[in-house]
Design a protein around this motif. Sequence first.
Motif, PDB file in Angstrom:
ATOM      1  N   LEU A   1       0.824  -1.225   0.000  1.00  0.00           N
ATOM      2  CA  LEU A   1       0.000   0.000   0.000  1.00  0.00           C
ATOM      3  C   LEU A   1       0.853   1.269   0.000  1.00  0.00           C
ATOM      4  CD1 LEU A   1      -2.804  -0.936   2.570  1.00  0.00           C
ATOM      5  CD2 LEU A   1      -2.704  -1.397   0.118  1.00  0.00           C
ATOM      6  N   LYS A   2       2.103   1.123   0.435  1.00  0.00           N
ATOM      7  CA  LYS A   2       2.984   2.287   0.557  1.00  0.00           C
ATOM      8  C   LYS A   2       3.095   3.024  -0.786  1.00  0.00           C
ATOM      9  CE  LYS A   2       7.421   3.611   2.308  1.00  0.00           C
ATOM     10  NZ  LYS A   2       8.674   3.218   2.881  1.00  0.00           N
ATOM     11  N   GLY A   3       2.883   4.319  -0.756  1.00  0.00           N
ATOM     12  CA  GLY A   3       2.986   5.127  -1.970  1.00  0.00           C
ATOM     13  C   GLY A   3       1.707   5.152  -2.788  1.00  0.00           C
ATOM     14  N   LYS A   4       0.753   4.290  -2.447  1.00  0.00           N
ATOM     15  CA  LYS A   4      -0.517   4.246  -3.194  1.00  0.00           C
ATOM     16  C   LYS A   4      -1.682   4.748  -2.350  1.00  0.00           C
ATOM     17  CE  LYS A   4       1.075   0.119  -5.617  1.00  0.00           C
ATOM     18  NZ  LYS A   4       2.008  -0.569  -4.723  1.00  0.00           N
ATOM     19  N   ILE A   5      -1.583   4.515  -1.038  1.00  0.00           N
ATOM     20  CA  ILE A   5      -2.658   4.919  -0.118  1.00  0.00           C
ATOM     21  C   ILE A   5      -2.086   5.946   0.851  1.00  0.00           C
ATOM     22  CG2 ILE A   5      -4.248   4.113   1.681  1.00  0.00           C
ATOM     23  CD1 ILE A   5      -4.990   2.786  -0.921  1.00  0.00           C
ATOM     24  N   ASP A   6      -2.731   7.114   0.919  1.00  0.00           N
ATOM     25  CA  ASP A   6      -2.223   8.166   1.808  1.00  0.00           C
ATOM     26  C   ASP A   6      -2.617   7.924   3.250  1.00  0.00           C
ATOM     27  OD1 ASP A   6      -1.093  10.085  -0.178  1.00  0.00           O
ATOM     28  OD2 ASP A   6      -3.135   9.936  -0.948  1.00  0.00           O
ATOM     29  N   GLU A   7      -3.833   7.397   3.442  1.00  0.00           N
ATOM     30  CA  GLU A   7      -4.308   7.192   4.813  1.00  0.00           C
ATOM     31  C   GLU A   7      -5.067   5.869   4.912  1.00  0.00           C
ATOM     32  OE1 GLU A   7      -6.263  10.524   6.779  1.00  0.00           O
ATOM     33  OE2 GLU A   7      -7.660   9.090   7.673  1.00  0.00           O
ATOM     34  N   VAL A   8      -4.790   5.135   5.972  1.00  0.00           N
ATOM     35  CA  VAL A   8      -5.528   3.897   6.239  1.00  0.00           C
ATOM     36  C   VAL A   8      -6.331   4.099   7.515  1.00  0.00           C
ATOM     37  CG1 VAL A   8      -5.352   1.447   6.742  1.00  0.00           C
ATOM     38  CG2 VAL A   8      -3.798   2.463   5.101  1.00  0.00           C
ATOM     39  N   SER A   9      -7.635   3.948   7.396  1.00  0.00           N
ATOM     40  CA  SER A   9      -8.509   4.065   8.562  1.00  0.00           C
ATOM     41  C   SER A   9      -8.986   2.661   8.933  1.00  0.00           C
ATOM     42  CB  SER A   9      -9.697   4.967   8.224  1.00  0.00           C
ATOM     43  OG  SER A   9     -10.585   5.010   9.311  1.00  0.00           O
ATOM     44  N   ILE A  10      -8.602   2.210  10.116  1.00  0.00           N
ATOM     45  CA  ILE A  10      -8.853   0.822  10.521  1.00  0.00           C
ATOM     46  C   ILE A  10      -9.911   0.783  11.617  1.00  0.00           C
ATOM     47  CG2 ILE A  10      -7.805  -1.261  11.496  1.00  0.00           C
ATOM     48  CD1 ILE A  10      -5.143  -0.332  10.326  1.00  0.00           C
ATOM     49  N   SER A  11     -10.929  -0.056  11.411  1.00  0.00           N
ATOM     50  CA  SER A  11     -11.996  -0.171  12.413  1.00  0.00           C
ATOM     51  C   SER A  11     -11.476  -0.962  13.608  1.00  0.00           C
ATOM     52  CB  SER A  11     -13.194  -0.906  11.813  1.00  0.00           C
ATOM     53  OG  SER A  11     -13.635  -0.233  10.664  1.00  0.00           O
ATOM     54  N   LEU A  12     -11.311  -0.257  14.730  1.00  0.00           N
ATOM     55  CA  LEU A  12     -10.846  -0.927  15.951  1.00  0.00           C
ATOM     56  C   LEU A  12     -12.007  -1.674  16.603  1.00  0.00           C
ATOM     57  CD1 LEU A  12      -8.595  -1.344  18.075  1.00  0.00           C
ATOM     58  CD2 LEU A  12      -9.260   0.839  19.083  1.00  0.00           C
ATOM     59  N   ASN A  13     -13.096  -0.976  16.733  1.00  0.00           N
ATOM     60  CA  ASN A  13     -14.397  -1.571  17.104  1.00  0.00           C
ATOM     61  C   ASN A  13     -14.518  -2.160  18.501  1.00  0.00           C
ATOM     62  OD1 ASN A  13     -15.702  -0.863  14.806  1.00  0.00           O
ATOM     63  ND2 ASN A  13     -15.368  -2.795  13.744  1.00  0.00           N
ATOM     64  N   ALA A  14     -13.439  -2.570  19.123  1.00  0.00           N
ATOM     65  CA  ALA A  14     -13.563  -3.205  20.440  1.00  0.00           C
ATOM     66  C   ALA A  14     -12.232  -3.116  21.181  1.00  0.00           C
ATOM     67  CB  ALA A  14     -13.964  -4.673  20.280  1.00  0.00           C
TER      68      ALA A  14
ATOM     69  N   LYS B   1      -0.057  -1.609  13.006  1.00  0.00           N
ATOM     70  CA  LYS B   1       1.348  -1.320  13.334  1.00  0.00           C
ATOM     71  C   LYS B   1       2.216  -1.387  12.077  1.00  0.00           C
ATOM     72  CE  LYS B   1       0.745  -3.114  17.984  1.00  0.00           C
ATOM     73  NZ  LYS B   1       0.808  -4.343  18.763  1.00  0.00           N
ATOM     74  N   GLU B   2       1.921  -2.361  11.205  1.00  0.00           N
ATOM     75  CA  GLU B   2       2.713  -2.489   9.968  1.00  0.00           C
ATOM     76  C   GLU B   2       2.539  -1.256   9.081  1.00  0.00           C
ATOM     77  OE1 GLU B   2       2.271  -7.312   9.962  1.00  0.00           O
ATOM     78  OE2 GLU B   2       1.412  -6.196   8.287  1.00  0.00           O
ATOM     79  N   CYS B   3       1.314  -0.760   8.993  1.00  0.00           N
ATOM     80  CA  CYS B   3       1.082   0.451   8.192  1.00  0.00           C
ATOM     81  C   CYS B   3       1.882   1.619   8.770  1.00  0.00           C
ATOM     82  CB  CYS B   3      -0.409   0.801   8.154  1.00  0.00           C
ATOM     83  SG  CYS B   3      -1.385  -0.294   7.107  1.00  0.00           S
ATOM     84  N   LYS B   4       1.833   1.737  10.083  1.00  0.00           N
ATOM     85  CA  LYS B   4       2.581   2.828  10.746  1.00  0.00           C
ATOM     86  C   LYS B   4       4.078   2.687  10.452  1.00  0.00           C
ATOM     87  CE  LYS B   4       2.742   5.236  15.124  1.00  0.00           C
ATOM     88  NZ  LYS B   4       3.945   5.051  15.904  1.00  0.00           N
ATOM     89  N   ASN B   5       4.573   1.450  10.556  1.00  0.00           N
ATOM     90  CA  ASN B   5       6.006   1.218  10.300  1.00  0.00           C
ATOM     91  C   ASN B   5       6.390   1.527   8.862  1.00  0.00           C
ATOM     92  OD1 ASN B   5       6.333   0.458  12.902  1.00  0.00           O
ATOM     93  ND2 ASN B   5       6.254  -1.754  12.508  1.00  0.00           N
ATOM     94  N   GLU B   6       5.429   1.377   7.948  1.00  0.00           N
ATOM     95  CA  GLU B   6       5.699   1.697   6.532  1.00  0.00           C
ATOM     96  C   GLU B   6       5.628   3.205   6.274  1.00  0.00           C
ATOM     97  OE1 GLU B   6       6.763  -0.101   4.119  1.00  0.00           O
ATOM     98  OE2 GLU B   6       6.420  -2.147   4.791  1.00  0.00           O
ATOM     99  N   GLY B   7       5.257   3.970   7.310  1.00  0.00           N
ATOM    100  CA  GLY B   7       5.171   5.426   7.152  1.00  0.00           C
ATOM    101  C   GLY B   7       3.844   5.887   6.575  1.00  0.00           C
ATOM    102  N   ILE B   8       2.869   4.988   6.558  1.00  0.00           N
ATOM    103  CA  ILE B   8       1.531   5.367   6.068  1.00  0.00           C
ATOM    104  C   ILE B   8       0.791   6.048   7.215  1.00  0.00           C
ATOM    105  CG2 ILE B   8      -0.671   4.490   5.163  1.00  0.00           C
ATOM    106  CD1 ILE B   8       0.925   2.062   4.068  1.00  0.00           C
ATOM    107  N   ASN B   9       0.050   7.084   6.901  1.00  0.00           N
ATOM    108  CA  ASN B   9      -0.773   7.755   7.903  1.00  0.00           C
ATOM    109  C   ASN B   9      -1.923   6.815   8.281  1.00  0.00           C
ATOM    110  OD1 ASN B   9      -2.115   9.597   9.461  1.00  0.00           O
ATOM    111  ND2 ASN B   9      -2.811  10.857   7.731  1.00  0.00           N
TER     112      ASN B   9
END
Length: 193
Positions: free
Chosen positions: A111-124, A151-159
């Motif tokens: 996803l790096k370089g293709k997606i600016d922001e990943v919004s993940i449903s934590l939900n619980a 955590k992986e998205c964060k480590n890849e530098g994705i917002n």
Amino acid sequence: MTVYEIDGNVYINLTNRCSNRCVFCVRTTSDRYKEYDLWLKKEPTAEEVKEELKKHDGGREYVFCGYGEPLEALDVMTEVAEELKRRGKRVRLNTNGQADLIIGEGVAGKLKGKIDEVSISLNAPDAAEYNKICRCEFGEEGFYSMLRFAKECKNEGINVKFSVVNIPGFDIKSAQKISEETGIPLRIRELIK
Ligand code: SF4
């Protein structure tokens, strides 16, 4: 319907498939979202989505989201996202985050370089509660997969952001603790009816 607009954002719906059956999911209460019929008769190809997007060039943001889980159509999503980035668009993914269970490892890197922001449903706040609310086909492992992906998205530098739906009785404090521990911001959103 695959591509639609709400309040200046362009939403991209690639699949009906989802590894969750959340108790609050709009799909359980309605065949439509706003005026749009989002149940797909057939999943679109990347070419079909790109063609459709030509009619929606002025969006503020381009969002891969439901009815289904966009990661279920990862190849189509990444190809379309690449095209959107070539055109200078801002791109967001709304996801249940169960990337390694649905696809396998290494999704965040794709996803790096293709997606600016990943919004993940934590939900619980924990795996047992997550499985009660999300009724994941992978059981409680869905919760841990979602945290790994965040955590992986964060480590890849994705917002990356967590989102929770403000349903009655939801333990917001525990969700905030996960947010603090992971360093991933939390957005509390209202239930879609
Ligand atoms: S993850 Fe999203 S699309 Fe899937 S059941 Fe839950 S709310 Fe619905």
